[in-house]
Motif scaffolding. Structure first.
Motif, PDB file in Angstrom:
ATOM      1  N   ASP A 108       0.842  -1.308   0.121  1.00 50.03           N
ATOM      2  CA  ASP A 108      -0.042   0.088  -0.032  1.00 50.03           C
ATOM      3  C   ASP A 108       0.880   1.429  -0.044  1.00 50.03           C
ATOM      4  O   ASP A 108       0.384   2.375   0.310  1.00 50.03           O
ATOM      5  CB  ASP A 108      -1.071   0.005   1.152  1.00 50.03           C
ATOM      6  CG  ASP A 108      -1.872  -1.148   1.134  1.00 50.03           C
ATOM      7  OD1 ASP A 108      -2.631  -1.318   0.189  1.00 50.03           O
ATOM      8  OD2 ASP A 108      -2.080  -1.914   2.163  1.00 50.03           O
ATOM      9  N   GLU A 109       2.036   1.098  -0.417  1.00 54.49           N
ATOM     10  CA  GLU A 109       3.019   2.277  -0.487  1.00 54.49           C
ATOM     11  C   GLU A 109       3.474   2.574  -1.967  1.00 54.49           C
ATOM     12  O   GLU A 109       3.188   1.952  -2.893  1.00 54.49           O
ATOM     13  CB  GLU A 109       4.360   2.002   0.284  1.00 54.49           C
ATOM     14  CG  GLU A 109       3.896   1.620   1.969  1.00 54.49           C
ATOM     15  CD  GLU A 109       5.174   1.392   2.791  1.00 54.49           C
ATOM     16  OE1 GLU A 109       4.952   1.694   3.753  1.00 54.49           O
ATOM     17  OE2 GLU A 109       6.259   0.846   2.310  1.00 54.49           O
ATOM     18  N   HIS A 152      -0.824  -3.309  -4.050  1.00 54.84           N
ATOM     19  CA  HIS A 152      -2.398  -2.916  -4.036  1.00 54.84           C
ATOM     20  C   HIS A 152      -2.694  -1.614  -4.343  1.00 54.84           C
ATOM     21  O   HIS A 152      -3.954  -1.207  -4.234  1.00 54.84           O
ATOM     22  CB  HIS A 152      -2.823  -3.082  -2.165  1.00 54.84           C
ATOM     23  CG  HIS A 152      -2.471  -4.598  -2.006  1.00 54.84           C
ATOM     24  ND1 HIS A 152      -2.595  -4.809  -0.702  1.00 54.84           N
ATOM     25  CD2 HIS A 152      -2.226  -5.703  -2.583  1.00 54.84           C
ATOM     26  CE1 HIS A 152      -2.300  -6.157  -0.483  1.00 54.84           C
ATOM     27  NE2 HIS A 152      -2.294  -6.619  -1.695  1.00 54.84           N
ATOM     28  N   VAL A 153      -1.789  -0.822  -4.887  1.00 58.07           N
ATOM     29  CA  VAL A 153      -2.052   0.727  -4.963  1.00 58.07           C
ATOM     30  C   VAL A 153      -2.655   0.564  -6.469  1.00 58.07           C
ATOM     31  O   VAL A 153      -2.210   0.308  -7.597  1.00 58.07           O
ATOM     32  CB  VAL A 153      -0.787   1.500  -4.878  1.00 58.07           C
ATOM     33  CG1 VAL A 153      -1.206   3.078  -5.476  1.00 58.07           C
ATOM     34  CG2 VAL A 153      -0.220   1.488  -3.707  1.00 58.07           C
TER      35      VAL A 153
END
Length: 362
Positions: free
Chosen positions: A28-29, A73-74
């Motif tokens: 998520d980064e 996930h981005v």
């Protein structure tokens, strides 16, 4: 890559070195190549222990750049996107976020103190404010990278990331200042200038800027102050502007016990005192129970301008595009990362002609 590292709390200079690296971005980064970073007084406060920070760590929290890599996930950011960093990324799920106070979200703030995202000389290092913008690249939560249009200059985006959101937000979000108000702003650094611009935007009738450094008074007037004074002259100016009744709203942008008390004293009964300055734990302000009860002055702490960076980053840039926020005029000096210690020294001297200094990475 190159980064400016604080070796230990209390150091007055950063170690600019070329052997730093980021950790790989998590699911998520995102990894961001920094193109501009503002030098904020909070960086100095963190270095001397006035604000929480970890060492070794890369300093800097007011930055903008372009995405170079994203986690699995981005989905809403892609390499090449221009972004502004936020040092308080809202998770969107906690009680603060769901209750309309995303600036108080603790999820990613706590993670910034437990998850080092840099390596220096093979050892883990942290980014100040979860950012570490005095580095050529950073890894941050995707929700802490707010996309901006491709034509927005990186240095303009960097200013919005902290100083402008904090200062203008304190007026529009925290105080919800009413048109025609009389306002006093105590402290005329970069955030104080943003408060002055916010008060002008909100339609304040009179804006009094207070700073002991008289060289700052000209800049305060250029950005919207109608009057300027040193602290010793505030009572006289208050008499002139308010007839001695006191101001409708005071903004304290220093973070010292004495200036907080003077801001409280400058406000009329029933007025608002907005605390914007980032003070240390040793700054203790004393009030009597009687004066708090009788005067009914509202004390409103303003952390990060009570802003939602997802909403307010675009909001500030819209005002800039409309010519209602002068962001270019706030940039007093540009310098390379190698000269970061000179920039910090200038900030400590409270040089009157300097509103904001920008580190450029071109």
């Amino acid at each position: 890559m190159k980064a400016a590292v604080l070796k230990q709390i209390g150091d007055e200079e950063l170690d600019v070195r070329a052997d730093a690296a980021t950790t790989p971005p998590g699911p998520d980064e995102v990894r961001v190549r920094i193109r501009a970073a503002g030098i904020c007084h909070s960086d100095v406060s963190a270095m001397n222990g006035g604000l929480p920070a970890l060492a070794p760590g890369v300093m800097g929290h007011e930055g903008a750049g372009e995405v170079v890599d994203v986690g699995d996930h981005v989905t809403d950011l892609a390499p090449g996107d221009r972004v502004v960093l936020s040092f308080v990324p809202p998770c969107g799920r906690c009680a603060y976020c769901l209750g309309g106070q995303p600036n108080l979200c603790e999820v990613h703030t706590v993670a910034a103190f437990t998850s080092p995202r840099f390596e220096v000389d093979g050892e883990p290092a942290f980014g100040f404010g979860g950012c570490g913008a005095f580095a050529e690249e950073v890894v941050v939560p995707a929700v802490g990278a707010n996309r901006i249009d491709p034509d927005v200059p990186f240095e303009i985006g960097a200013l919005v990331g902290c100083g402008v959101l904090t200062g203008v937000g304190a007026v529009l979000n925290t105080a919800e200042l009413k048109p025609g108000s009389t306002v006093v702003v105590v402290g005329c650094g970069g955030v104080g200038i943003s408060v002055i611009q916010g008060a002008r935007l909100a339609g304040a009738a009179q804006i009094v800027a207070v700073d002991p450094v008289t060289d700052k008074h000209e800049a305060a007037k250029r950005f919207g102050a109608t009057h300027t004074t040193t602290p010793d002259g505030l009572a006289e100016v208050s008499q002139e502007v308010t007839g001695g009744r006191g101001f409708d709203c005071a903004f304290e942008v220093v973070g010292l016990a004495g200036t907080i008390r003077s801001a409280y004293d400058a406000v009329r009964r029933g007025g608002d005192v907005v605390i914007v300055g980032a003070g240390g734990p040793e700054q203790k302000v004393e009030f009597t129970a009687q004066e708090l009860f009788i005067n009914e002055k509202r004390i409103l702490p303003s952390f990060y301008g009570s802003s939602d960076p997802r909403r307010d980053t675009a909001r500030m840039l819209d005002l800039w595009r409309a010519g209602r926020l002068d962001l270019e005029g706030m940039i007093s000096r540009r310098l390379p990362l190698d000269d970061i210690n000179d920039g910090l020294a200038v900030l400590r001297k409270s040089a009157g002609s300097v509103v904001r200094q920008i580190v450029t990475f071109d």
